[in-house]
Scaffold this motif. Structure first.
Motif, PDB file in Angstrom:
ATOM      1  N   ARG A  50     -28.302 -48.575  44.618  1.00  0.00           N
ATOM      2  CA  ARG A  50     -27.789 -49.803  45.234  1.00  0.00           C
ATOM      3  C   ARG A  50     -26.288 -49.673  45.441  1.00  0.00           C
ATOM      4  N   GLY A  51     -25.812 -50.340  46.452  1.00  0.00           N
ATOM      5  CA  GLY A  51     -24.383 -50.329  46.730  1.00  0.00           C
ATOM      6  C   GLY A  51     -23.980 -49.400  47.855  1.00  0.00           C
ATOM      7  N   VAL A  52     -24.897 -48.559  48.285  1.00  0.00           N
ATOM      8  CA  VAL A  52     -24.592 -47.658  49.397  1.00  0.00           C
ATOM      9  C   VAL A  52     -25.254 -48.212  50.645  1.00  0.00           C
ATOM     10  N   SER A  53     -24.435 -48.555  51.628  1.00  0.00           N
ATOM     11  CA  SER A  53     -24.974 -49.098  52.871  1.00  0.00           C
ATOM     12  C   SER A  53     -25.299 -47.976  53.848  1.00  0.00           C
ATOM     13  N   GLY A  54     -26.140 -48.298  54.792  1.00  0.00           N
ATOM     14  CA  GLY A  54     -26.436 -47.345  55.848  1.00  0.00           C
ATOM     15  C   GLY A  54     -25.202 -46.981  56.650  1.00  0.00           C
ATOM     16  N   LYS A  55     -24.303 -47.956  56.817  1.00  0.00           N
ATOM     17  CA  LYS A  55     -23.064 -47.686  57.548  1.00  0.00           C
ATOM     18  C   LYS A  55     -22.211 -46.664  56.806  1.00  0.00           C
ATOM     19  N   GLY A  56     -22.102 -46.813  55.494  1.00  0.00           N
ATOM     20  CA  GLY A  56     -21.323 -45.861  54.699  1.00  0.00           C
ATOM     21  C   GLY A  56     -21.930 -44.478  54.727  1.00  0.00           C
ATOM     22  N   LEU A  57     -23.251 -44.421  54.623  1.00  0.00           N
ATOM     23  CA  LEU A  57     -23.948 -43.142  54.666  1.00  0.00           C
ATOM     24  C   LEU A  57     -23.776 -42.472  56.027  1.00  0.00           C
ATOM     25  N   ALA A  58     -23.895 -43.260  57.089  1.00  0.00           N
ATOM     26  CA  ALA A  58     -23.716 -42.706  58.441  1.00  0.00           C
ATOM     27  C   ALA A  58     -22.286 -42.210  58.643  1.00  0.00           C
ATOM     28  N   THR A  59     -21.315 -42.915  58.095  1.00  0.00           N
ATOM     29  CA  THR A  59     -19.923 -42.490  58.211  1.00  0.00           C
ATOM     30  C   THR A  59     -19.700 -41.198  57.441  1.00  0.00           C
ATOM     31  N   ALA A  60     -20.303 -41.075  56.261  1.00  0.00           N
ATOM     32  CA  ALA A  60     -20.199 -39.834  55.493  1.00  0.00           C
ATOM     33  C   ALA A  60     -20.803 -38.673  56.276  1.00  0.00           C
ATOM     34  N   ALA A  61     -21.960 -38.901  56.883  1.00  0.00           N
ATOM     35  CA  ALA A  61     -22.606 -37.858  57.683  1.00  0.00           C
ATOM     36  C   ALA A  61     -21.731 -37.457  58.857  1.00  0.00           C
ATOM     37  N   ALA A  62     -21.123 -38.436  59.516  1.00  0.00           N
ATOM     38  CA  ALA A  62     -20.229 -38.148  60.646  1.00  0.00           C
ATOM     39  C   ALA A  62     -19.024 -37.334  60.172  1.00  0.00           C
ATOM     40  N   TYR A  63     -18.502 -37.681  59.005  1.00  0.00           N
ATOM     41  CA  TYR A  63     -17.368 -36.937  58.448  1.00  0.00           C
ATOM     42  C   TYR A  63     -17.763 -35.487  58.194  1.00  0.00           C
ATOM     43  N   TYR A  64     -18.896 -35.262  57.510  1.00  0.00           N
ATOM     44  CA  TYR A  64     -19.320 -33.896  57.194  1.00  0.00           C
ATOM     45  C   TYR A  64     -19.448 -33.050  58.459  1.00  0.00           C
ATOM     46  N   ALA A 106     -18.205 -33.644  61.571  1.00  0.00           N
ATOM     47  CA  ALA A 106     -16.956 -33.493  62.322  1.00  0.00           C
ATOM     48  C   ALA A 106     -15.999 -32.534  61.617  1.00  0.00           C
ATOM     49  N   ARG A 107     -15.949 -32.581  60.293  1.00  0.00           N
ATOM     50  CA  ARG A 107     -15.044 -31.689  59.567  1.00  0.00           C
ATOM     51  C   ARG A 107     -15.502 -30.240  59.705  1.00  0.00           C
ATOM     52  N   ALA A 108     -16.804 -30.005  59.644  1.00  0.00           N
ATOM     53  CA  ALA A 108     -17.327 -28.646  59.818  1.00  0.00           C
ATOM     54  C   ALA A 108     -16.983 -28.116  61.207  1.00  0.00           C
ATOM     55  N   GLU A 109     -17.120 -28.958  62.225  1.00  0.00           N
ATOM     56  CA  GLU A 109     -16.768 -28.549  63.591  1.00  0.00           C
ATOM     57  C   GLU A 109     -15.270 -28.282  63.706  1.00  0.00           C
ATOM     58  N   ALA A 110     -14.450 -29.139  63.102  1.00  0.00           N
ATOM     59  CA  ALA A 110     -13.000 -28.970  63.159  1.00  0.00           C
ATOM     60  C   ALA A 110     -12.588 -27.665  62.481  1.00  0.00           C
ATOM     61  N   GLU A 111     -13.147 -27.392  61.317  1.00  0.00           N
ATOM     62  CA  GLU A 111     -12.822 -26.155  60.607  1.00  0.00           C
ATOM     63  C   GLU A 111     -13.248 -24.934  61.416  1.00  0.00           C
ATOM     64  N   ALA A 112     -14.401 -25.023  62.082  1.00  0.00           N
ATOM     65  CA  ALA A 112     -14.884 -23.916  62.908  1.00  0.00           C
ATOM     66  C   ALA A 112     -13.937 -23.640  64.078  1.00  0.00           C
ATOM     67  N   CYS A 113     -13.217 -24.676  64.508  1.00  0.00           N
ATOM     68  CA  CYS A 113     -12.257 -24.532  65.610  1.00  0.00           C
ATOM     69  C   CYS A 113     -10.854 -24.211  65.110  1.00  0.00           C
ATOM     70  N   GLY A 114     -10.699 -24.038  63.806  1.00  0.00           N
ATOM     71  CA  GLY A 114      -9.403 -23.669  63.248  1.00  0.00           C
ATOM     72  C   GLY A 114      -8.475 -24.832  62.950  1.00  0.00           C
ATOM     73  N   VAL A 115      -8.975 -26.061  62.981  1.00  0.00           N
ATOM     74  CA  VAL A 115      -8.158 -27.235  62.680  1.00  0.00           C
ATOM     75  C   VAL A 115      -7.912 -27.289  61.176  1.00  0.00           C
ATOM     76  N   ASP A 116      -6.692 -27.610  60.782  1.00  0.00           N
ATOM     77  CA  ASP A 116      -6.345 -27.748  59.375  1.00  0.00           C
ATOM     78  C   ASP A 116      -7.150 -28.893  58.765  1.00  0.00           C
ATOM     79  N   GLY A 117      -7.811 -28.628  57.634  1.00  0.00           N
ATOM     80  CA  GLY A 117      -8.643 -29.632  56.988  1.00  0.00           C
ATOM     81  C   GLY A 117      -7.873 -30.864  56.557  1.00  0.00           C
ATOM     82  N   GLY A 118      -6.673 -30.681  56.041  1.00  0.00           N
ATOM     83  CA  GLY A 118      -5.863 -31.818  55.604  1.00  0.00           C
ATOM     84  C   GLY A 118      -5.482 -32.723  56.766  1.00  0.00           C
ATOM     85  N   GLU A 119      -5.127 -32.124  57.889  1.00  0.00           N
ATOM     86  CA  GLU A 119      -4.798 -32.915  59.077  1.00  0.00           C
ATOM     87  C   GLU A 119      -6.024 -33.679  59.566  1.00  0.00           C
TER      88      GLU A 119
END
Length: 116
Positions: A46-60, A62-75
Motif C-alpha cells: 500500500r502507498g504506491v500509486s500507479g502514477k508513481g510506478l509509471a513514473t519510476a518505469a519512465a525514469y528507468y 529514459a535513463r538507460a537510453e540517455a546513458e546509451a547516448c553518452g549523457v551524464d547520469g547526474g545531469e
C-alpha cells in the motif's frame, strides 16, 4: 529467452500493472529479490500509486537510453527531477521507497530540501 529480453510485472495497490525490462528493474531491491527467487510478478505494498510506478518505469527507461547516448547520469537525473510536478515527485518518492531503489530515492535529497 535472453536475459535482456526478460521482463517483470510490477503491480501496485490501485491495480496498475507495469511491465519492466528485468535488467532495468533489478536496480530496485524489492524487484531484484523477486527475480532472484524466480518470481516474475512483484506486488508492491500500500502507498504506491500507479502514477508513481509509471513514473519510476519512465525514469528507468529514459535513463538507460540517455546513458546509451553518452549523457551524464547526474545531469539526466537533475533534469528529470526538475521536470516533475510536486505531486509526481511525491508519488515517485513513495514508489522509490517501496521498490527499494535507494539511488532513485536519493535523487530527491536536494529537491526535498528546496521544496518541502
Amino acid at each position: 529467452m535472453a536475459e535482456e529480453d526478460q521482463t517483470v510485472l510490477v503491480r501496485c495497490e490501485d491495480l496498475v500493472r507495469v511491465e519492466l525490462p528485468a535488467l532495468l528493474a533489478q536496480r530496485a531491491g524489492r524487484v531484484a529479490a523477486a527475480l532472484e527467487a524466480g518470481e516474475r510478478v512483484v506486488e508492491l505494498p500500500r502507498g504506491v500509486s500507479g502514477k508513481g510506478l509509471a513514473t519510476a518505469a519512465a525514469y528507468y527507461e529514459a535513463r538507460a537510453e540517455a546513458e546509451a547516448c553518452g549523457v551524464d547520469g547526474g545531469e539526466f537525473d537533475g533534469e528529470f527531477v526538475r521536470g516533475l510536478t510536486h505531486d509526481a515527485a511525491i508519488d515517485l518518492i513513495h514508489a522509490a521507497h517501496h521498490l527499494g531503489d535507494q539511488a532513485l530515492f536519493n535523487l530527491f535529497a536536494g529537491y526535498r530540501a528546496n521544496h518541502f
